[in-house]
Design a protein around this motif. Sequence first.
Motif, PDB file in Angstrom:
ATOM      1  N   PRO A  10      42.458 -18.900 138.006  1.00  0.00           N
ATOM      2  CA  PRO A  10      43.210 -19.321 136.822  1.00  0.00           C
ATOM      3  C   PRO A  10      44.704 -19.449 137.080  1.00  0.00           C
ATOM      4  N   GLU A  11      45.450 -19.777 136.025  1.00  0.00           N
ATOM      5  CA  GLU A  11      46.898 -19.893 136.146  1.00  0.00           C
ATOM      6  C   GLU A  11      47.504 -18.585 136.628  1.00  0.00           C
ATOM      7  N   LYS A  12      48.613 -18.714 137.355  1.00  0.00           N
ATOM      8  CA  LYS A  12      49.376 -17.587 137.874  1.00  0.00           C
ATOM      9  C   LYS A  12      48.582 -16.743 138.845  1.00  0.00           C
ATOM     10  N   CYS A  13      47.596 -17.367 139.501  1.00  0.00           N
ATOM     11  CA  CYS A  13      46.798 -16.659 140.495  1.00  0.00           C
ATOM     12  C   CYS A  13      46.711 -17.477 141.789  1.00  0.00           C
ATOM     13  N   THR A  74      35.174 -31.689 153.649  1.00  0.00           N
ATOM     14  CA  THR A  74      34.877 -30.962 152.419  1.00  0.00           C
ATOM     15  C   THR A  74      35.839 -31.434 151.329  1.00  0.00           C
ATOM     16  N   LEU A  75      35.285 -31.781 150.177  1.00  0.00           N
ATOM     17  CA  LEU A  75      36.101 -32.235 149.062  1.00  0.00           C
ATOM     18  C   LEU A  75      36.443 -31.046 148.165  1.00  0.00           C
ATOM     19  N   VAL A  76      37.733 -30.884 147.858  1.00  0.00           N
ATOM     20  CA  VAL A  76      38.187 -29.840 146.949  1.00  0.00           C
ATOM     21  C   VAL A  76      38.739 -30.503 145.693  1.00  0.00           C
ATOM     22  N   LEU A  77      38.156 -30.173 144.553  1.00  0.00           N
ATOM     23  CA  LEU A  77      38.669 -30.620 143.257  1.00  0.00           C
ATOM     24  C   LEU A  77      39.375 -29.431 142.623  1.00  0.00           C
ATOM     25  N   SER A  78      40.649 -29.601 142.292  1.00  0.00           N
ATOM     26  CA  SER A  78      41.446 -28.440 141.894  1.00  0.00           C
ATOM     27  C   SER A  78      42.222 -28.680 140.618  1.00  0.00           C
ATOM     28  N   HIS A  79      42.187 -27.713 139.741  1.00  0.00           N
ATOM     29  CA  HIS A  79      43.177 -27.557 138.672  1.00  0.00           C
ATOM     30  C   HIS A  79      42.987 -26.192 138.037  1.00  0.00           C
ATOM     31  N   GLU A  80      44.113 -25.466 137.883  1.00  0.00           N
ATOM     32  CA  GLU A  80      44.054 -24.088 137.387  1.00  0.00           C
ATOM     33  C   GLU A  80      43.584 -23.992 135.948  1.00  0.00           C
ATOM     34  N   MET A  81      43.734 -25.065 135.164  1.00  0.00           N
ATOM     35  CA  MET A  81      43.325 -25.001 133.766  1.00  0.00           C
ATOM     36  C   MET A  81      41.806 -24.973 133.594  1.00  0.00           C
ATOM     37  N   LEU A 116      50.921 -10.492 134.134  1.00  0.00           N
ATOM     38  CA  LEU A 116      51.790 -10.567 132.959  1.00  0.00           C
ATOM     39  C   LEU A 116      53.230 -10.898 133.343  1.00  0.00           C
ATOM     40  N   ILE A 117      53.722 -10.265 134.386  1.00  0.00           N
ATOM     41  CA  ILE A 117      55.096 -10.520 134.805  1.00  0.00           C
ATOM     42  C   ILE A 117      55.239 -11.934 135.351  1.00  0.00           C
ATOM     43  N   SER A 118      54.270 -12.375 136.129  1.00  0.00           N
ATOM     44  CA  SER A 118      54.344 -13.720 136.706  1.00  0.00           C
ATOM     45  C   SER A 118      54.322 -14.793 135.629  1.00  0.00           C
ATOM     46  N   SER A 119      53.453 -14.624 134.624  1.00  0.00           N
ATOM     47  CA  SER A 119      53.371 -15.624 133.561  1.00  0.00           C
ATOM     48  C   SER A 119      54.655 -15.661 132.745  1.00  0.00           C
ATOM     49  N   PHE A 120      55.257 -14.489 132.526  1.00  0.00           N
ATOM     50  CA  PHE A 120      56.519 -14.473 131.790  1.00  0.00           C
ATOM     51  C   PHE A 120      57.632 -15.095 132.614  1.00  0.00           C
ATOM     52  N   SER A 121      57.682 -14.766 133.893  1.00  0.00           N
ATOM     53  CA  SER A 121      58.820 -15.145 134.727  1.00  0.00           C
ATOM     54  C   SER A 121      58.823 -16.602 135.136  1.00  0.00           C
ATOM     55  N   GLU A 122      57.726 -17.304 134.938  1.00  0.00           N
ATOM     56  CA  GLU A 122      57.733 -18.730 135.248  1.00  0.00           C
ATOM     57  C   GLU A 122      57.792 -19.588 133.988  1.00  0.00           C
ATOM     58  N   PHE A 123      57.105 -19.176 132.922  1.00  0.00           N
ATOM     59  CA  PHE A 123      57.003 -20.042 131.751  1.00  0.00           C
ATOM     60  C   PHE A 123      57.421 -19.377 130.436  1.00  0.00           C
ATOM     61  N   LEU A 124      56.923 -18.172 130.160  1.00  0.00           N
ATOM     62  CA  LEU A 124      57.071 -17.606 128.827  1.00  0.00           C
ATOM     63  C   LEU A 124      58.501 -17.230 128.478  1.00  0.00           C
ATOM     64  N   PHE A 125      59.364 -17.025 129.479  1.00  0.00           N
ATOM     65  CA  PHE A 125      60.753 -16.697 129.154  1.00  0.00           C
ATOM     66  C   PHE A 125      61.474 -17.881 128.516  1.00  0.00           C
ATOM     67  N   ARG A 126      60.840 -19.055 128.542  1.00  0.00           N
ATOM     68  CA  ARG A 126      61.428 -20.247 127.924  1.00  0.00           C
ATOM     69  C   ARG A 126      60.820 -20.526 126.545  1.00  0.00           C
ATOM     70  N   SER A 127      59.968 -19.653 126.060  1.00  0.00           N
ATOM     71  CA  SER A 127      59.236 -19.893 124.820  1.00  0.00           C
ATOM     72  C   SER A 127      59.868 -19.144 123.643  1.00  0.00           C
ATOM     73  N   PRO A 128      60.507 -19.851 122.707  1.00  0.00           N
ATOM     74  CA  PRO A 128      61.055 -19.165 121.520  1.00  0.00           C
ATOM     75  C   PRO A 128      60.003 -18.382 120.758  1.00  0.00           C
ATOM     76  N   LYS A 129      58.777 -18.908 120.686  1.00  0.00           N
ATOM     77  CA  LYS A 129      57.707 -18.202 119.972  1.00  0.00           C
ATOM     78  C   LYS A 129      57.395 -16.861 120.629  1.00  0.00           C
ATOM     79  N   ARG A 130      57.312 -16.859 121.957  1.00  0.00           N
ATOM     80  CA  ARG A 130      56.995 -15.618 122.656  1.00  0.00           C
ATOM     81  C   ARG A 130      58.138 -14.608 122.519  1.00  0.00           C
ATOM     82  N   ILE A 131      59.367 -15.076 122.642  1.00  0.00           N
ATOM     83  CA  ILE A 131      60.519 -14.186 122.532  1.00  0.00           C
ATOM     84  C   ILE A 131      60.577 -13.567 121.137  1.00  0.00           C
ATOM     85  N   SER A 132      60.330 -14.386 120.115  1.00  0.00           N
ATOM     86  CA  SER A 132      60.324 -13.888 118.740  1.00  0.00           C
ATOM     87  C   SER A 132      59.178 -12.914 118.515  1.00  0.00           C
ATOM     88  N   GLU A 133      58.027 -13.225 119.071  1.00  0.00           N
ATOM     89  CA  GLU A 133      56.851 -12.375 118.888  1.00  0.00           C
ATOM     90  C   GLU A 133      57.064 -10.991 119.485  1.00  0.00           C
TER      91      GLU A 133
END
Length: 382
Positions: A10-13, A74-81, A116-133
């Motif tokens: 998944p994401e951040k892994c 070998t074919l690799v199909l990739s997306h973290e989502m 948790l730290i990785s997800s915050f440090s790349e994306f969530l620190f830019r989220s007004p909703k997360r900061i407010s929450e």
Amino acid sequence: MNRIVLHVGPEKCGSSSIQNALSSGSEKLDEIVHAVKLVPDDVRKLNTDSPAQEDIARFRQIIKGAIAAHPGKTLVLSHEMMFKMTNVLVHLSNISHEYADEVIVIAYIRRQSDFLISSFSEFLFRSPKRISETAEILTDNGIDPSLFWGVERHLIAAILGGWKVGRQLSGHLYLNWSKSIPKRTAALAPTGAKVSIGVLPRAGFSMPLISDFLSRAGLDPEAGAEVDRVRNPSFHPSLIEAVVNAIEAGHPMPGPHEANDFFDLINSPEVQTIGPEAPFVTLLKAHIDTVFEKRNVELAGALNLPADYFVPDERIDLPTIRAEIDREANIRAAIPERLRDRERASRAALAQMVWAAYQMQSDQENFSTRIKRFVKTRWGRG
């Protein structure tokens, strides 16, 4: 044997590191593997019980074209989502089986505190909703949020507010691997796909990520040695906090997934040099890993993963960590409020100034040189 590998996150892994390595142009890798990073809009169309035939046909076309253009690889199909979407995993596995003798689904997990730290440090620190929450959760628990840095508030909110906080951005919760991994494995069982789960390298568990990925994909692990590197370096804590403070002050700043080139530009090697982890953050992480330890260790046993990987550096229960949070708050509250306010205002003004300068740039190369010098001087001190 024809083989297709679905790298699903998944994401951040480690996803960006794997994707970057597979598309690096390495001659050794190019001889044995061809990677396709899927388009999110295409992936989402499979996230239903019964996808439209034209959407299924789109993936058949992708796979057939890749196999024809790269025979014997070998074919690799990739997306973290993809990890978010069990329907996608099932449909894409079934489609892949039409063209391959073996389908392998590979995912990586990590300790929840690091996630948790990785997800915050790349994306969530830019989220007004997360900061407010996070501020609201701390306030509801009798804690002044202004006493803590953004990443600290992020961790405290998860601890005191329940592990589902922060879901406005994606609507999903993945960090309880003991639930999410078995659910996906069970869904994939009827497709005949092999599921292989790894852990991200960390101190004491140092198998290189790309070599580990290749081994799980049935390929020569040595082929990835020259490109085994981290793709997403961490932003400096002072840079992150400046953006958090700017958002709190009402200044316009780029949101999650916006203006990534801006953050890459100011995240110079000098700024990336981060000192030792703050002791208070270490305590928060230890409690988080204590909460998930039993479930993680049981999952590790079922997946033949190193159980010690998930053992916390120190076991800290909830009453103890709450006492530590209160103690830290009292220490910081002793600093005059006007000084704390002035620091936050200074960081916010700095972030606002750099972002405004970036938006008005006319000479990209000259701006890049000037901004890196400026950031090195100011943020690099943090």
